[in-house]
Design an enzyme around this catalytic site. Structure first.
Site, PDB file in Angstrom:
ATOM      1  N   GLU A   1       5.466  -3.606   7.131  1.00  0.00           N
ATOM      2  CA  GLU A   1       5.491  -2.218   7.600  1.00  0.00           C
ATOM      3  C   GLU A   1       5.492  -2.211   9.116  1.00  0.00           C
ATOM      4  O   GLU A   1       4.756  -2.976   9.742  1.00  0.00           O
ATOM      5  CB  GLU A   1       4.269  -1.417   7.117  1.00  0.00           C
ATOM      6  CG  GLU A   1       4.259  -1.126   5.640  1.00  0.00           C
ATOM      7  CD  GLU A   1       3.071  -0.239   5.225  1.00  0.00           C
ATOM      8  OE1 GLU A   1       2.534   0.497   6.082  1.00  0.00           O
ATOM      9  OE2 GLU A   1       2.684  -0.319   4.052  1.00  0.00           O
TER      10      GLU A   1
ATOM     11  N   GLU B   1      -2.419  -4.737   2.284  1.00  0.00           N
ATOM     12  CA  GLU B   1      -3.436  -4.715   3.343  1.00  0.00           C
ATOM     13  C   GLU B   1      -4.874  -4.516   2.853  1.00  0.00           C
ATOM     14  O   GLU B   1      -5.505  -3.513   3.163  1.00  0.00           O
ATOM     15  CB  GLU B   1      -3.090  -3.709   4.454  1.00  0.00           C
ATOM     16  CG  GLU B   1      -2.765  -2.297   4.014  1.00  0.00           C
ATOM     17  CD  GLU B   1      -2.339  -1.384   5.179  1.00  0.00           C
ATOM     18  OE1 GLU B   1      -1.911  -1.879   6.232  1.00  0.00           O
ATOM     19  OE2 GLU B   1      -2.438  -0.150   5.000  1.00  0.00           O
TER      20      GLU B   1
ATOM     21  N   HIS C   1      -0.943  -1.106  -4.309  1.00  0.00           N
ATOM     22  CA  HIS C   1      -0.852  -0.459  -2.996  1.00  0.00           C
ATOM     23  C   HIS C   1      -1.852   0.707  -2.988  1.00  0.00           C
ATOM     24  O   HIS C   1      -1.477   1.861  -3.096  1.00  0.00           O
ATOM     25  CB  HIS C   1       0.587   0.014  -2.773  1.00  0.00           C
ATOM     26  CG  HIS C   1       0.900   0.401  -1.344  1.00  0.00           C
ATOM     27  ND1 HIS C   1       1.769  -0.296  -0.555  1.00  0.00           N
ATOM     28  CD2 HIS C   1       0.455   1.424  -0.579  1.00  0.00           C
ATOM     29  CE1 HIS C   1       1.853   0.272   0.640  1.00  0.00           C
ATOM     30  NE2 HIS C   1       1.066   1.320   0.651  1.00  0.00           N
TER      31      HIS C   1
ATOM     32  N   ASN D   1       2.094  -3.814  11.097  1.00  0.00           N
ATOM     33  CA  ASN D   1       1.733  -3.600  12.502  1.00  0.00           C
ATOM     34  C   ASN D   1       2.410  -2.345  13.030  1.00  0.00           C
ATOM     35  O   ASN D   1       3.593  -2.119  12.782  1.00  0.00           O
ATOM     36  CB  ASN D   1       2.173  -4.815  13.336  1.00  0.00           C
ATOM     37  CG  ASN D   1       1.990  -4.594  14.828  1.00  0.00           C
ATOM     38  OD1 ASN D   1       2.907  -4.151  15.523  1.00  0.00           O
ATOM     39  ND2 ASN D   1       0.798  -4.867  15.329  1.00  0.00           N
TER      40      ASN D   1
END
Ligand code: NAG
Ligand code: NAG
Ligand code: NAG
Ligand code: NAG
Ligand code: NAG
Length: 521
Positions: free
Chosen positions: A396, A188, A142, A329
């Site tokens: 998220e 991401e 992360h 999002n």
């Protein structure tokens, strides 16, 4: 939360963005087994940055250089307070907790021997969660790459990372895989490639000097190289898991993708086409290789030789390598066609997409996000229609408020209420005949994780903004946690209570926060 992009132009719009979302619902309206949880990440919650053998990640370096308000040195001290926090999760009623492992805590310097103290910590955390029946959903990476690997060979822009990341994942599967069934390889990658290698505003702060004031990097190539290596690393880890662990451990391996909700700026055909193109650049960049084995056509066309190519063998390995996809999002952006950017001398990711994006932060003064659940529905619909409706998790989603604002975080309650309702409208319900409400859309979404469980160290804002269900009193040496209204709301929802909008406010009336002095109102 990472991508606030408040540095970009804001554009106030009056487009109707409200969706026909479920207003009154309970947890029981969701398909059986649908999970509700909350998220954090290692650097943002753990603290104990220099304790028990952990070495710095690129985020430690970035924060210590003064690039953000504060550092994760202490954060929420989750490293020491995990028992208290897991108890709080159980009291709240979470089905699942999404957290990440600090690579440089488990394997200092990124490669070599396992740190027994790091191992102990994650074993303790996982065991504690399981003792309360809370499912651990673990992210391996992360944003917090070990600084040692960045220094040694440039981290994600060097293909050597594939081997090191796979070796790290092997340790995690071997040590924790008997108790962890949900693994997300990289958080991401599309966002960190753009922030860290195109704009250069997040570590490792690489970009072309004409884009920002980076001392090294190349915005026209490195974002693509980064995501390419992430995809190869993800595929390599998935192959390892399937070969060596999945039979026995019966878990699932996925990766997640940052997605704005997207709407065309105007009614023009050009903007409609541009919106589809932006979907391909933002989501297709990862989803297309993962589902179909190659980058979207339009990316190959616009980026040309700067876009790395998959060999046949790599393409086969990447294709189908995710058992599920996660989606992150928060809000909608509006897309305008911008063909001129293709004539730009320096072509970065933005220019290559031939679009311009506009934000509608109509509550910009308070930094709160507009409530635009239609955006999330559209994203889920896009995955359904374009990528064959894979199993999805919302990894998220949540509301940003200034950290020192009221514990009566009504805007967060409204946000969660609206987005969870829109997820309900998007998912399939197998007993549809008995279902009163129409329009449930058959998305294969399996769970929802709000960001964030606690007020953590926010990657772009430090301790200035907050997303948490629980406030952490940073003036108190004990870092005491206090429930916000949203914690009560979410907890009531998780416990099966029916909450219409009216009842949201009944809850508000009943709520009385703790008194904790200071200047915190
Ligand atoms: C990648 O890292 C290796 C060391 O692991 C180094 O030999 C090589 O030159 C690096 N490649 C690039 C393109 O920087
Ligand atoms: C970035 O890469 C492109 C494509 O390889 C090259 O044309 C350009 O000169 C590079 N820019 C810098 C600043 O190195
Ligand atoms: C877009 O379409 C809507 C409804 O179809 C219409 O009311 C509006 O005037 C259009 N806007 C523009 C800029 O053409
Ligand atoms: C629901 O699904 C239909 C058919 O696939 C689609 O036309 C519609 O846009 C979807 N609605 C939303 C809100 O995604
Ligand atoms: C508020 O308090 C009243 C009286 O104690 C109680 O009957 C009611 O259920 C509470 N409402 C909510 C939403 O908790």
């Amino acid at each position: 939360m990472m991508l606030r992009l408040s540095f970009l132009l804001m554009y106030l719009l009056n487009l109707a963005t409200s969706a026909l979302t479920a207003v009154e619902y309970t947890k029981n309206d969701f398909p059986p087994g649908f999970l509700f949880g909350a998220s954090t990440s290692a650097y943002q919650v753990e603290g104990a940055a220099n304790e028990d053998g952990r070495t710095p990640s690129i985020w430690d370096t970035f924060a210590h250089a003064g690039n953000v308000h504060g550092t994760g040195d202490i954060a929420c001290d989750g490293y020491h307070k995990y028992k208290e926090d897991v108890k709080l999760m159980a009291d709240t009623g979470l089905d699942a907790y999404r957290f990440s492992i600090s690579w440089s805590r488990l394997i200092p310097n990124g490669r070599g021997p396992v740190n027994p103290k790091g191992l102990q910590y994650y074993n303790n955390l996982i065991n504690e969660l399981i003792s309360y029946g809370i499912q651990p959903h673990v992210t391996l990476h992360h944003f917090d790459l070990p600084q040692a690997l960045e220094d040694e060979y440039g981290g994600w822009i060097n293909r050597t990372i594939v081997k090191d990341f796979t070796a790290y994942a092997d340790v995690c599967f071997r040590q924790f895989g008997d108790r962890v069934s949900y693994w997300t390889t990289v958080n991401e990658p599309n966002a960190f490639a753009n922030l860290g290698y195109d704009y250069g505003i997040a570590p490792p702060q690489r970009c072309s000097s004409s884009i920002n004031h980076c001392s090294r990097g190349n915005s026209s190539t490195e974002p693509y190289i980064t995501v390419h290596h992430v995809l190869l690393a993800h595929a390599s880890v998935a192959r390892l898991y399937r070969k060596k662990y999945q039979d026995k451990q019966r878990g699932y391996i996925g990766v997640n993708i940052f997605a704005f909700g997207l709407l065309p700026l105007t009614n023009s055909t050009e903007d409609a086409v541009a919106t589809q193109r932006y979907y391909d650049f933002l989501i297709g960049w990862m989803a297309n290789p993962l589902v179909y084995g190659d980058y979207p056509k339009i990316m190959k066309q616009n980026v040309g030789s700067r876009l790395p190519a998959f060999s046949d063998r790599e393409s086969k390995q990447v294709k189908g390598s995710a058992d599920f996809l996660g989606v992150i999002n928060y809000y909608i952006v509006y897309i305008k066609d911008n063909p001129n950017s293709l004539n730009q001398k320096l072509r970065d990711w933005n220019a290559d997409s031939a679009t311009e994006i506009f934000f509608n932060l109509d509550t910009a003064s308070s930094n709160e996000f507009p409530i635009q659940p239609l955006g999330l529905q559209r994203v889920l619909e896009h995955f359904k229609q374009v990528y064959g409706n894979p199993p999805m998790y919302i990894h998220e989603n949540g509301q940003n408020t200034p950290r020192r604002s009221s514990l009566k975080d009504i805007s967060r309650v409204k946000y969660l209420h609206a987005y969870i309702g829109s997820v309900l409208d998007a998912v399939s319900v197998c007993f549809c005949i008995l279902e009163k409400k129409m329009g449930r859309n058959g998305s294969n979404t399996r769970g929802y994780f709000m960001w964030s469980f606690l007020d953590v160290f926010e990657l772009m804002d430090g301790y200035e903004s907050s997303y948490g269900l629980y406030y952490v009193d940073r003036d108190d040496p004990e870092l005491k946690r206090y429930p916000k209204l949203s914690a009560h709301w979410y907890s009531q929802f998780l416990k099966g209570r029916s909450l219409s909008s009216d009842e949201d406010f009944a809850l508000e009336k009943n709520f009385s926060g703790p008194s904790y002095g200071h200047d915190y109102q």
